[in-house]
Design a protein around this motif. Structure first.
Motif, PDB file in Angstrom:
ATOM      1  N   ASP A   1      29.174  34.058  53.120  1.00  0.00           N
ATOM      2  CA  ASP A   1      28.450  33.008  53.834  1.00  0.00           C
ATOM      3  C   ASP A   1      27.192  33.552  54.498  1.00  0.00           C
ATOM      4  O   ASP A   1      26.120  32.942  54.416  1.00  0.00           O
ATOM      5  N   GLY A   2      27.305  34.703  55.143  1.00  0.00           N
ATOM      6  CA  GLY A   2      26.135  35.289  55.781  1.00  0.00           C
ATOM      7  C   GLY A   2      25.067  35.673  54.777  1.00  0.00           C
ATOM      8  O   GLY A   2      23.868  35.451  55.003  1.00  0.00           O
ATOM      9  N   MET A   3      25.482  36.238  53.659  1.00  0.00           N
ATOM     10  CA  MET A   3      24.530  36.620  52.632  1.00  0.00           C
ATOM     11  C   MET A   3      23.788  35.403  52.087  1.00  0.00           C
ATOM     12  O   MET A   3      22.556  35.412  51.926  1.00  0.00           O
ATOM     13  N   LEU A   4      24.531  34.338  51.812  1.00  0.00           N
ATOM     14  CA  LEU A   4      23.902  33.139  51.273  1.00  0.00           C
ATOM     15  C   LEU A   4      22.968  32.495  52.292  1.00  0.00           C
ATOM     16  O   LEU A   4      21.902  31.983  51.939  1.00  0.00           O
ATOM     17  N   ARG A   5      23.345  32.520  53.564  1.00  0.00           N
ATOM     18  CA  ARG A   5      22.457  31.964  54.587  1.00  0.00           C
ATOM     19  C   ARG A   5      21.179  32.779  54.696  1.00  0.00           C
ATOM     20  O   ARG A   5      20.094  32.235  54.914  1.00  0.00           O
ATOM     21  N   LEU A   6      21.296  34.112  54.542  1.00  0.00           N
ATOM     22  CA  LEU A   6      20.107  34.964  54.593  1.00  0.00           C
ATOM     23  C   LEU A   6      19.105  34.552  53.514  1.00  0.00           C
ATOM     24  O   LEU A   6      17.913  34.392  53.789  1.00  0.00           O
ATOM     25  N   VAL A   7      19.599  34.391  52.289  1.00  0.00           N
ATOM     26  CA  VAL A   7      18.718  33.996  51.193  1.00  0.00           C
ATOM     27  C   VAL A   7      18.205  32.575  51.400  1.00  0.00           C
ATOM     28  O   VAL A   7      17.003  32.297  51.248  1.00  0.00           O
TER      29      VAL A   7
ATOM     30  N   ILE B   1      22.404  46.321  53.382  1.00  0.00           N
ATOM     31  CA  ILE B   1      22.222  47.322  54.435  1.00  0.00           C
ATOM     32  C   ILE B   1      23.267  48.394  54.203  1.00  0.00           C
ATOM     33  O   ILE B   1      24.466  48.093  54.119  1.00  0.00           O
ATOM     34  N   VAL B   2      22.821  49.622  54.065  1.00  0.00           N
ATOM     35  CA  VAL B   2      23.713  50.728  53.708  1.00  0.00           C
ATOM     36  C   VAL B   2      23.927  51.633  54.921  1.00  0.00           C
ATOM     37  O   VAL B   2      22.962  52.105  55.525  1.00  0.00           O
ATOM     38  N   GLN B   3      25.189  51.848  55.268  1.00  0.00           N
ATOM     39  CA  GLN B   3      25.546  52.749  56.366  1.00  0.00           C
ATOM     40  C   GLN B   3      25.711  54.156  55.816  1.00  0.00           C
ATOM     41  O   GLN B   3      26.591  54.416  54.994  1.00  0.00           O
ATOM     42  N   LEU B   4      24.850  55.075  56.272  1.00  0.00           N
ATOM     43  CA  LEU B   4      24.855  56.436  55.756  1.00  0.00           C
ATOM     44  C   LEU B   4      25.563  57.413  56.673  1.00  0.00           C
ATOM     45  O   LEU B   4      26.192  58.371  56.228  1.00  0.00           O
ATOM     46  N   ASP B   5      25.455  57.183  57.967  1.00  0.00           N
ATOM     47  CA  ASP B   5      26.043  58.075  58.957  1.00  0.00           C
ATOM     48  C   ASP B   5      25.992  57.333  60.282  1.00  0.00           C
ATOM     49  O   ASP B   5      25.394  56.248  60.384  1.00  0.00           O
TER      50      ASP B   5
ATOM     51  N   LEU C   1      13.324  38.243  57.085  1.00  0.00           N
ATOM     52  CA  LEU C   1      14.518  37.803  57.811  1.00  0.00           C
ATOM     53  C   LEU C   1      15.499  38.955  57.986  1.00  0.00           C
ATOM     54  O   LEU C   1      16.185  39.044  59.020  1.00  0.00           O
ATOM     55  N   LEU C   2      15.571  39.856  57.013  1.00  0.00           N
ATOM     56  CA  LEU C   2      16.445  41.020  57.162  1.00  0.00           C
ATOM     57  C   LEU C   2      16.037  41.845  58.383  1.00  0.00           C
ATOM     58  O   LEU C   2      16.898  42.400  59.079  1.00  0.00           O
TER      59      LEU C   2
ATOM     60  N   ALA D   1      20.215  46.331  68.236  1.00  0.00           N
ATOM     61  CA  ALA D   1      20.129  46.018  69.664  1.00  0.00           C
ATOM     62  C   ALA D   1      21.496  45.748  70.272  1.00  0.00           C
ATOM     63  O   ALA D   1      21.593  45.284  71.413  1.00  0.00           O
ATOM     64  N   GLY D   2      22.557  46.024  69.511  1.00  0.00           N
ATOM     65  CA  GLY D   2      23.895  45.943  70.082  1.00  0.00           C
ATOM     66  C   GLY D   2      24.659  44.680  69.792  1.00  0.00           C
ATOM     67  O   GLY D   2      25.712  44.433  70.380  1.00  0.00           O
ATOM     68  N   ARG D   3      24.180  43.844  68.833  1.00  0.00           N
ATOM     69  CA  ARG D   3      24.896  42.623  68.482  1.00  0.00           C
ATOM     70  C   ARG D   3      25.185  42.565  66.984  1.00  0.00           C
ATOM     71  O   ARG D   3      24.850  41.598  66.297  1.00  0.00           O
ATOM     72  N   PRO D   4      25.805  43.620  66.420  1.00  0.00           N
ATOM     73  CA  PRO D   4      26.040  43.626  64.968  1.00  0.00           C
ATOM     74  C   PRO D   4      26.909  42.471  64.505  1.00  0.00           C
ATOM     75  O   PRO D   4      26.803  42.035  63.354  1.00  0.00           O
ATOM     76  N   GLN D   5      27.772  41.965  65.386  1.00  0.00           N
ATOM     77  CA  GLN D   5      28.645  40.856  64.984  1.00  0.00           C
ATOM     78  C   GLN D   5      27.858  39.574  64.726  1.00  0.00           C
ATOM     79  O   GLN D   5      28.349  38.659  64.059  1.00  0.00           O
ATOM     80  N   ASP D   6      26.627  39.496  65.245  1.00  0.00           N
ATOM     81  CA  ASP D   6      25.818  38.291  65.049  1.00  0.00           C
ATOM     82  C   ASP D   6      24.964  38.349  63.785  1.00  0.00           C
ATOM     83  O   ASP D   6      24.355  37.349  63.404  1.00  0.00           O
ATOM     84  N   ALA D   7      24.872  39.513  63.152  1.00  0.00           N
ATOM     85  CA  ALA D   7      23.997  39.661  61.989  1.00  0.00           C
ATOM     86  C   ALA D   7      24.584  38.934  60.775  1.00  0.00           C
ATOM     87  O   ALA D   7      25.797  38.887  60.595  1.00  0.00           O
TER      88      ALA D   7
END
Length: 453
Positions: A119-125, A374-378, A397-398, A407-413
């Protein structure tokens, strides 16, 4: 090469830029048209000292400067370094089409692949076009923004059914989408042979270089520090901070965003083999005469079709037609003009040979999913992979979504970070995007010559 597992060296930061630019046609200028249209800018300084920021960004394309702007809006101390000049990479070499649609997958494909994260991915596009044009208006960015709509046509007898099903799958996320039938599609596009098209009112076109520069100017006004001609040579983890080194300076930060597009794999070993290059020759014609202007894209939509050989056209503000085709690296000036006009003649209902004013080499970078990533490397180190030929639409938008997470709100992304995913059989697969486009174009030409629909 250092043995410290938290340290990687960029052996040749220019490797991603070292591509062979095919020669343009006789009178054509061999650089992106946007470089001739943008107003002169004052060069920004290079990083020649040691500085500290809360967030460091490597890469000054759309994703990098948008992230810097949105972090600055949130009061985050951010510094960005760019190997060349801002917008000089893939963004500034693109066609500038705003296409808020998936590249190949359908919405249901995304739901099956991503599950709860779909859902988040589709909303982004879905929201990317509207958000980009709104941001341009909000900050008064001068970039020839034309919110004229985007058209995605398809050939075949089942095109109408296929595209209506795709629109249905978007559901409440895109109630504004509609499907035009074959007759309307030809009227809206000036192209023959398509069976139907998705009409997206939130797309259009921009001057991509002016867009990057405008976003960068606003980010700087809000406190971001931007440095040009400062290629990263090494990234080191040191006492809880990341240190991004250049030849003459050092940028230390708790969190780092790698937004260097095709250069990202040279900055981190875990990104090796995760994206594929797609080189294309972009051209801008002479301004079109009035009769062709009335016949081709009469309502000034931007167009990218859904065919394997991908045909794409748009207008500039002075009515030049921009189009592209797969780059071979062996094209002569005469070849380029002939190939461009042959393809236009094969596709457009009204056409006569057009001189080329600009010819340049562009690069799209694609990952295996053809979705923004978005890729988490470390810990504190992430990378953006959001091009896939649609980076202008999604990367602005990304940048906002990355800023939320940083900024500390990853749950909102809208989209979440995920591990790196290498492309299977990369050594061979890296040639596939160009070969597939070229072979699809050749196959279509043969069918036309044989009179096969």
């Amino acid at each position: 090469m250092p043995h410290d597992p938290h340290q990687w060296r960029l052996r040749d930061h220019d490797h991603a830029r070292r591509v062979m630019l095919a020669q343009g046609s006789g009178r054509a200028i061999e650089h992106p048209i946007w470089q001739s249209r943008s107003a002169p800018v004052t060069p920004r300084p290079s990083l020649d000292s040691a500085i500290t920021a809360e967030v460091a960004i490597v890469g000054g394309g759309v994703a990098g400067v948008s992230t810097a702007l949105h972090l600055a809006e949130r009061g985050v101390d951010v510094a960005l370094i760019e190997a060349g000049t801002l917008g000089s990479g893939a963004a500034g070499s693109s066609a500038g089409i705003i296409a808020p649609q998936l590249v190949r997958a359908t919405p249901d494909d995304v739901r099956r692949k991503l599950g709860d994260a779909a859902d988040g991915m589709l909303r982004l596009v879905a929201e990317s076009g509207t958000y980009l044009f709104d941001l341009v208006r909000r900050y008064g960015i001068t970039c020839d923004a034309a919110e004229t709509g985007f058209i995605a046509p398809l050939t075949g007898r089942q095109a109408d059914r296929v595209l209506n099903e795709r629109v249905r799958e978007w559901g409440g996320l895109r109630p504004d989408l509609r499907v035009s039938d074959a007759e309307e599609t030809q009227r809206l596009t000036g192209c023959g042979g398509y069976g139907a098209a998705i009409v997206d009112p939130t797309g259009g076109s921009v001057d991509p270089l002016a867009l990057v520069r405008g976003l960068a100017d606003q980010a700087e006004r809000m406190g971001s520090r931007l440095y040009e001609d400062s290629p990263a040579t090494q990234i080191v983890r040191d006492r809880g901070l990341w240190s991004v080194l250049t030849d003459a300076g050092e940028l230390r930060a708790r969190r780092v965003v790698l937004a260097a597009n095709g250069g990202n794999p040279l900055l981190h070993q875990r990104l090796a083999g995760t994206i594929l290059p797609l080189p294309v020759l972009e051209v801008a014609t002479e301004p079109l005469p009035s009769d062709l202007l009335q016949a081709i894209l009469p309502e000034r939509h931007a167009l990218t079709d859904l065919e394997p050989d991908v045909f794409s056209i748009r207008y500039t503000s002075d009515y030049r037609l921009i189009t592209a085709f797969p780059a071979s690296g062996r094209d002569t000036p005469a070849d380029i003009e002939r190939r461009v006009n042959q393809r236009l003649a094969d596709t457009l209902v009204a056409h006569r040979p057009l001189a080329l004013a600009y010819v340049w080499l562009g690069h799209a970078w694609v990952n295996a999913s053809l979705l923004p990533r978005i890729v988490q490397l470390d810990d504190g180190l992430i990378a953006a992979q959001a091009c896939n030929g649609r980076g202008l639409a999604t990367n602005v938008l990304l940048g906002r979504e990355l800023a939320k997470a940083l900024a500390g709100r990853p749950q909102d992304a809208m989209i979440k970070a995920e591990p790196p995913r290498a492309v299977s059989g990369f050594l061979l697969a890296r040639h596939l995007p160009r070969l597939l486009l070229s072979s699809a174009l050749f196959a279509k030409r043969i069918k036309r010559r044989l009179g096969v629909a």
